[in-house]
Design a protein around this motif. Structure first.
Motif, short mmCIF file in Angstrom:
data_model
loop_
_atom_site.label_atom_id
_atom_site.label_comp_id
_atom_site.label_asym_id
_atom_site.label_seq_id
_atom_site.Cartn_x
_atom_site.Cartn_y
_atom_site.Cartn_z
N LEU A 1 10.89 -8.32 -1.57
CA LEU A 1 11.06 -7.39 -0.46
C LEU A 1 10.68 -5.97 -0.84
O LEU A 1 10.81 -5.56 -1.99
N LYS A 2 10.23 -5.23 0.14
CA LYS A 2 9.94 -3.81 -0.06
C LYS A 2 11.22 -3.00 0.04
O LYS A 2 12.16 -3.38 0.77
N THR A 3 11.27 -1.89 -0.64
CA THR A 3 12.34 -0.93 -0.43
C THR A 3 12.04 -0.21 0.88
O THR A 3 10.89 -0.22 1.36
N PRO A 4 13.02 0.44 1.50
CA PRO A 4 12.74 1.20 2.71
C PRO A 4 11.63 2.23 2.52
O PRO A 4 10.79 2.43 3.42
N ARG A 5 11.58 2.87 1.37
CA ARG A 5 10.52 3.86 1.10
C ARG A 5 9.15 3.19 1.09
O ARG A 5 8.18 3.72 1.65
N GLU A 6 9.07 2.01 0.47
CA GLU A 6 7.80 1.28 0.44
C GLU A 6 7.42 0.81 1.84
O GLU A 6 6.25 0.85 2.24
N GLY A 7 8.43 0.39 2.60
CA GLY A 7 8.17 -0.08 3.96
C GLY A 7 7.74 1.01 4.91
O GLY A 7 7.07 0.75 5.92
N ALA A 8 8.09 2.26 4.58
CA ALA A 8 7.74 3.39 5.44
C ALA A 8 6.32 3.89 5.23
O ALA A 8 5.81 4.69 6.03
N GLN A 9 5.64 3.42 4.19
CA GLN A 9 4.34 3.98 3.82
C GLN A 9 3.29 3.87 4.93
O GLN A 9 2.51 4.80 5.16
N THR A 10 3.26 2.74 5.62
CA THR A 10 2.24 2.58 6.66
C THR A 10 2.55 3.44 7.88
O THR A 10 1.63 3.96 8.54
N SER A 11 3.83 3.62 8.19
CA SER A 11 4.20 4.52 9.29
C SER A 11 3.77 5.95 8.96
O SER A 11 3.23 6.67 9.81
N GLY B 1 17.09 3.10 6.81
CA GLY B 1 15.91 2.29 6.56
C GLY B 1 14.59 3.04 6.56
O GLY B 1 14.50 4.19 6.11
N ILE B 2 13.55 2.38 7.08
CA ILE B 2 12.22 2.98 7.04
C ILE B 2 12.11 4.19 7.96
O ILE B 2 11.28 5.07 7.72
N GLY B 3 12.95 4.25 8.99
CA GLY B 3 12.93 5.43 9.86
C GLY B 3 13.36 6.67 9.11
O GLY B 3 12.74 7.74 9.22
N LYS B 4 14.42 6.53 8.33
CA LYS B 4 14.91 7.66 7.54
C LYS B 4 13.89 8.06 6.48
O LYS B 4 13.64 9.26 6.25
N GLU B 5 13.28 7.09 5.82
CA GLU B 5 12.28 7.39 4.79
C GLU B 5 11.05 8.05 5.39
O GLU B 5 10.45 8.95 4.79
N VAL C 1 2.12 -0.69 13.59
CA VAL C 1 2.20 -0.99 12.17
C VAL C 1 3.13 -2.16 11.91
O VAL C 1 4.09 -2.39 12.63
N HIS C 2 2.79 -2.89 10.85
CA HIS C 2 3.69 -3.90 10.29
C HIS C 2 4.19 -3.33 8.97
O HIS C 2 3.40 -3.14 8.04
N PRO C 3 5.48 -3.01 8.85
CA PRO C 3 5.97 -2.37 7.62
C PRO C 3 6.10 -3.31 6.44
O PRO C 3 6.24 -2.86 5.30
N GLY D 1 0.80 -1.22 0.00
CA GLY D 1 0.00 0.00 0.00
C GLY D 1 0.84 1.27 0.00
O GLY D 1 2.00 1.27 0.42
N VAL D 2 0.23 2.34 -0.47
CA VAL D 2 0.88 3.64 -0.53
C VAL D 2 0.03 4.67 0.19
O VAL D 2 -1.20 4.69 0.04
N CYS D 3 0.66 5.50 1.00
CA CYS D 3 -0.07 6.58 1.68
C CYS D 3 -0.41 7.65 0.65
O CYS D 3 0.48 8.28 0.08
#
Length: 318
Positions: free
Chosen positions: A257-267, A52-56, A230-232, A31-33
């Motif tokens: 696998l998701k990229t970090p940017r994709e993994g950050a979408q739910t956060s 990682g997802i924190g930076k994104e 959230v589950h990234p 999913g995408v925000c």
């Protein structure tokens, strides 16, 4: 014969992966925000935001105009991340502060300084974590994964909850994992002193995240501060560096696998989406509500874990 069949099978898998790579990647991205909301005048704090997802997540919130504080154990890496975000987001208001979630003294020092220098906090993203590390203890003697993933964030949120309430409406986002499904809170051996399995300890810490959110949401009812987990997804990052098996699997199935940017979408979604304004105590994945295992829906276990966590940290959280 077996070797030939195995080789042929692997060859077929590789061929299909190449042929259907675009479709596989589109599915794996998740999913995408879609929210376009601006965060001008808002302040966000993100733990473990140097990679990682924190930076994104930090980059996305900064692009929306928020003042973003990167709370990192390694300040040098944090400054590199901040510089990279500024290069991609002109005018980004990002700053770095030292925070070691494996040391309660560091957490308290961070919070004390933060409360003196920051007047508002609208978004707290408890993102940092460790995964499947060899048995080790935090400075305070907690098993590392439970200590960082759960207890460290528990204490940080406790110390900042007053500021969040004064800044309301505000949101707390806790990065958990689908791994919570395999977790159990071992109250008889919470610190894994009797036996230690790095995978099960990780699952326990991720279940603790879900239970923390459940109980905190109950206690924050009516405060205009919401909290969700959230589950990234399975993200390509260095989080699996402690596990040879996981590292090998991630290398073999990298296309899934998701990229970090994709993994950050739910956060990001749980931090900004307008429709989530009143939603609290839920679990999300791919920008939608997600399944929670039965052991993650137990109010009794959530309250017991809350009380034990307060006792271990030497705090009283009414």
């Amino acid at each position: 014969m077996f070797v030939l069949l195995l080789t042929a099978g692997l060859g077929m898998v590789v061929l299909l992966s190449v042929l259907f790579a675009p479709h596989i990647r589109k599915y794996a991205a998740g999913g995408v925000c879609m929210s376009q909301v601006r965060l001008d005048g808002k302040t966000a704090l993100i733990t473990g935001a140097n990679t990682g997802i924190g930076k994104e997540t930090a980059q996305d919130l900064a692009a929306r105009g928020a003042r973003v504080v990167l709370a990192c154990r390694d300040v040098e890496k944090g400054e590199e991340a901040a510089a990279d975000i500024r290069s991609k987001v002109p005018g980004a208001k990002v700053e770095v502060r030292e925070l070691d979630l494996a040391d309660t003294c560091s957490i308290r020092a961070f919070a004390q300084r933060f409360l003196k220098e920051v007047n508002h906090l609208h978004i707290l993203v408890n993102n940092a974590g460790v995964m499947m590390c060899p048995y080790m203890k935090t400075t305070d003697g907690f098993e590392m994964q439970l200590g960082v993933n759960h207890l460290g964030h528990f204490l940080l949120t406790y110390l900042l909850i007053g500021l969040l309430k004064r800044s309301a409406p505000a949101r707390v986002v806790v990065v958990s994992s689908w791994a919570h499904v395999f977790g159990w809170i071992r109250f008889h051996d919470l610190q894994s002193l009797g036996s230690y399995n790095s995978g099960l300890a990780y699952c326990q810490s991720k279940l603790a995240n879900v239970l923390f959110v459940r109980e905190l949401a109950r206690r924050l009812a009516g405060s205009d501060v919401t909290v969700n987990s959230v589950h990234p997804g399975s993200v390509c990052s260095d989080l699996v560096r402690h596990s040879t098996v996981m590292s090998l699997l991630f290398a073999l199935f990298s296309i899934l696998l998701k990229t970090p940017r994709e993994g950050a979408q739910t956060s990001v979604y749980c931090s900004v989406a307008e429709e989530l304004y009143p939603v609290s105590g839920k679990h999300f994945s791919d920008c939608a509500t997600a399944f929670v295992a039965p052991q993650g829906r137990s109010d009794k276990t959530a309250r017991q874990l809350w009380d034990v966590s307060c006792e271990l940290l030497g705090i009283e959280w009414e």
